[in-house]
Design a protein around this motif. Structure first.
Motif, PDB file in Angstrom:
ATOM      1  N   ARG A  15      15.263  -2.828  21.180  1.00  0.00           N
ATOM      2  CA  ARG A  15      14.359  -2.059  20.331  1.00  0.00           C
ATOM      3  C   ARG A  15      12.927  -2.153  20.847  1.00  0.00           C
ATOM      4  O   ARG A  15      12.168  -1.188  20.769  1.00  0.00           O
ATOM      5  CB  ARG A  15      14.437  -2.562  18.890  1.00  0.00           C
ATOM      6  N   GLU A  16      12.555  -3.301  21.379  1.00  0.00           N
ATOM      7  CA  GLU A  16      11.223  -3.445  21.946  1.00  0.00           C
ATOM      8  C   GLU A  16      11.051  -2.508  23.132  1.00  0.00           C
ATOM      9  O   GLU A  16       9.994  -1.891  23.302  1.00  0.00           O
ATOM     10  CB  GLU A  16      10.991  -4.896  22.364  1.00  0.00           C
ATOM     11  N   PHE A  17      12.103  -2.401  23.936  1.00  0.00           N
ATOM     12  CA  PHE A  17      12.041  -1.481  25.073  1.00  0.00           C
ATOM     13  C   PHE A  17      11.902  -0.045  24.578  1.00  0.00           C
ATOM     14  O   PHE A  17      11.168   0.759  25.158  1.00  0.00           O
ATOM     15  CB  PHE A  17      13.294  -1.612  25.935  1.00  0.00           C
ATOM     16  N   ALA A  18      12.594   0.274  23.488  1.00  0.00           N
ATOM     17  CA  ALA A  18      12.516   1.625  22.928  1.00  0.00           C
ATOM     18  C   ALA A  18      11.095   1.923  22.441  1.00  0.00           C
ATOM     19  O   ALA A  18      10.577   3.025  22.641  1.00  0.00           O
ATOM     20  CB  ALA A  18      13.514   1.777  21.783  1.00  0.00           C
ATOM     21  N   VAL A  19      10.456   0.936  21.797  1.00  0.00           N
ATOM     22  CA  VAL A  19       9.074   1.132  21.329  1.00  0.00           C
ATOM     23  C   VAL A  19       8.140   1.311  22.518  1.00  0.00           C
ATOM     24  O   VAL A  19       7.249   2.174  22.504  1.00  0.00           O
ATOM     25  CB  VAL A  19       8.614  -0.076  20.477  1.00  0.00           C
ATOM     26  N   PHE A  20       8.346   0.522  23.566  1.00  0.00           N
ATOM     27  CA  PHE A  20       7.513   0.642  24.766  1.00  0.00           C
ATOM     28  C   PHE A  20       7.686   2.024  25.403  1.00  0.00           C
ATOM     29  O   PHE A  20       6.702   2.656  25.811  1.00  0.00           O
ATOM     30  CB  PHE A  20       7.882  -0.450  25.770  1.00  0.00           C
ATOM     31  N   ALA A  21       8.938   2.476  25.481  1.00  0.00           N
ATOM     32  CA  ALA A  21       9.200   3.799  26.059  1.00  0.00           C
ATOM     33  C   ALA A  21       8.543   4.889  25.218  1.00  0.00           C
ATOM     34  O   ALA A  21       7.965   5.850  25.761  1.00  0.00           O
ATOM     35  CB  ALA A  21      10.705   4.032  26.155  1.00  0.00           C
ATOM     36  N   LEU A  22       8.615   4.753  23.897  1.00  0.00           N
ATOM     37  CA  LEU A  22       7.980   5.727  23.002  1.00  0.00           C
ATOM     38  C   LEU A  22       6.472   5.743  23.217  1.00  0.00           C
ATOM     39  O   LEU A  22       5.846   6.813  23.228  1.00  0.00           O
ATOM     40  CB  LEU A  22       8.302   5.376  21.546  1.00  0.00           C
ATOM     41  N   LEU A  23       5.883   4.568  23.409  1.00  0.00           N
ATOM     42  CA  LEU A  23       4.451   4.463  23.648  1.00  0.00           C
ATOM     43  C   LEU A  23       4.061   5.202  24.927  1.00  0.00           C
ATOM     44  O   LEU A  23       3.090   5.964  24.948  1.00  0.00           O
ATOM     45  CB  LEU A  23       4.048   2.994  23.738  1.00  0.00           C
ATOM     46  N   VAL A  24       4.827   4.971  25.985  1.00  0.00           N
ATOM     47  CA  VAL A  24       4.538   5.615  27.274  1.00  0.00           C
ATOM     48  C   VAL A  24       4.641   7.134  27.153  1.00  0.00           C
ATOM     49  O   VAL A  24       3.774   7.877  27.624  1.00  0.00           O
ATOM     50  CB  VAL A  24       5.488   5.094  28.362  1.00  0.00           C
TER      51      VAL A  24
END
Length: 331
Positions: A15-24
């Motif tokens: 989920r952290e990776f998903a949030v990071f991807a969303l941020l990018v």
């Protein structure tokens, strides 16, 4: 217990990776629409807003892990900021270090009251902290006489926390406030991932009765979590005063609890307790601060921020529910 905790960590990492991807993706799309998004002025605005939200959100995470909630963090920030500001005004010789210690003490005492109401008096967390929200805001008006603390009442050294920093990359300044917040986030990560009391918080939120039967002092841990949340809100008040240069009893921290809870939930913490990480909170805070600045850069009215945050919270809650349902179905 260890197996469940490790499984939760794996889910959160994804989920952290998903949030990071969303941020990018969000930054890229915003930059394509408005190139000013990646200019130093915009980046500096994000870096100034991030420390306050991050520090208070880390305290909220500790409470959410125990299956609680604290909606009074904004009022604790406002009341603590006002008391410390009055102290700076009336005792000009007091140093910033002493002011920081006072902020931590006052915030911790306010959080302790919340913890005692929840853990000992057995008042539901939302009711206890909602009452505290109103009471602390009222006290903020009383102690201040409805007058704000202005920049000339605050030490110059405190203001420099936001103006100066340990690192400058071109025209982008990494302020001392961000360095402090990053240090607190690192300590929170070490506490939650490397210490037994940190794992106790996950256990309490995962299954309180099982945690109690395993020998964990649930009451003490809950009181500690709310006290820590108060202390971090108190330190957040000092960062607030540093950034804005004033403390107003009507506006300091008002509605801030919405931003805080949104950041924690977006970062992967569950409102049902037992899951969440410091890294996830950092990413959630960074996303919200970026959204805030992006709305301003794109000329969108600030009143839409509430609608944006509310929508983001709903999406995060839906995602959290979907993850839990999938996990229960596999079990």
């Amino acid at each position: 217990m260890e197996g469940a905790w490790c499984s939760g960590m794996k889910t959160l990492r994804s989920r952290e990776f998903a949030v990071f991807a969303l941020l990018v993706v969000f930054v890229a799309l915003t930059w394509l629409k408005q190139p000013r998004m990646l200019e130093p002025t915009s980046i500096n605005s994000i870096l100034l807003a991030l420390p306050i939200l991050l520090v208070v959100a880390l305290g909220e995470l500790l409470v959410l892990l125990t299956r609680g909630i604290d909606v009074s963090v904004g009022s604790m920030l406002g009341l603590t900021g006002m008391i410390v500001g009055l102290t700076f005004r009336d005792h000009p010789g007091i140093g910033v270090a002493a002011g920081a210690g006072l902020a931590l003490l006052i915030g911790s005492l306010l959080g302790l009251v919340n913890g005692l109401l929840v853990a000992l008096a057995r008042v539901p967390p939302i009711i206890a902290t909602l009452g505290a929200l109103t009471a602390y805001r009222g006290l903020c008006y009383i102690v201040s006489g409805a007058k704000q603390i202005d920049s000339y009442n605050l030490p110059d050294a405190l203001t420099r926390w936001s103006l100066e920093g340990p690192l400058r990359i071109g025209n982008v300044n990494i302020p001392w406030t961000l360095a402090m917040a990053a240090g607190i986030a690192l300590l929170a990560w070490l506490f939650l991932s490397r210490t037994r009391p940190g794992r106790y918080l996950y256990a309490i939120g995962g299954h309180e009765d099982a945690a109690r039967l395993s020998g964990i002092n649930v009451t003490r841990m809950k009181i500690a979590a709310y006290t820590a949340a108060g202390g971090l809100s108190g330190f957040g008040a000092l960062l607030y005063a540093s950034r804005y240069g004033f403390v107003n009893p009507a506006t300091a921290g008002r509605g801030f609890e919405l931003d805080v809870i949104a950041a924690v939930v977006i970062g992967g913490a569950s409102i049902l307790g037992g899951s969440g990480t410091a890294l996830g909170v950092f990413l959630g805070c960074l996303l919200l601060c970026t959204v805030n600045v992006a709305l301003s850069v794109m000329g969108i009215d600030a009143t839409w921020q509430l609608a944006a945050f509310g929508t983001i919270i709903l999406v995060a809650l839906i995602a959290d529910s979907a993850v839990r349902n999938r996990r229960e179905a596999k079990a």
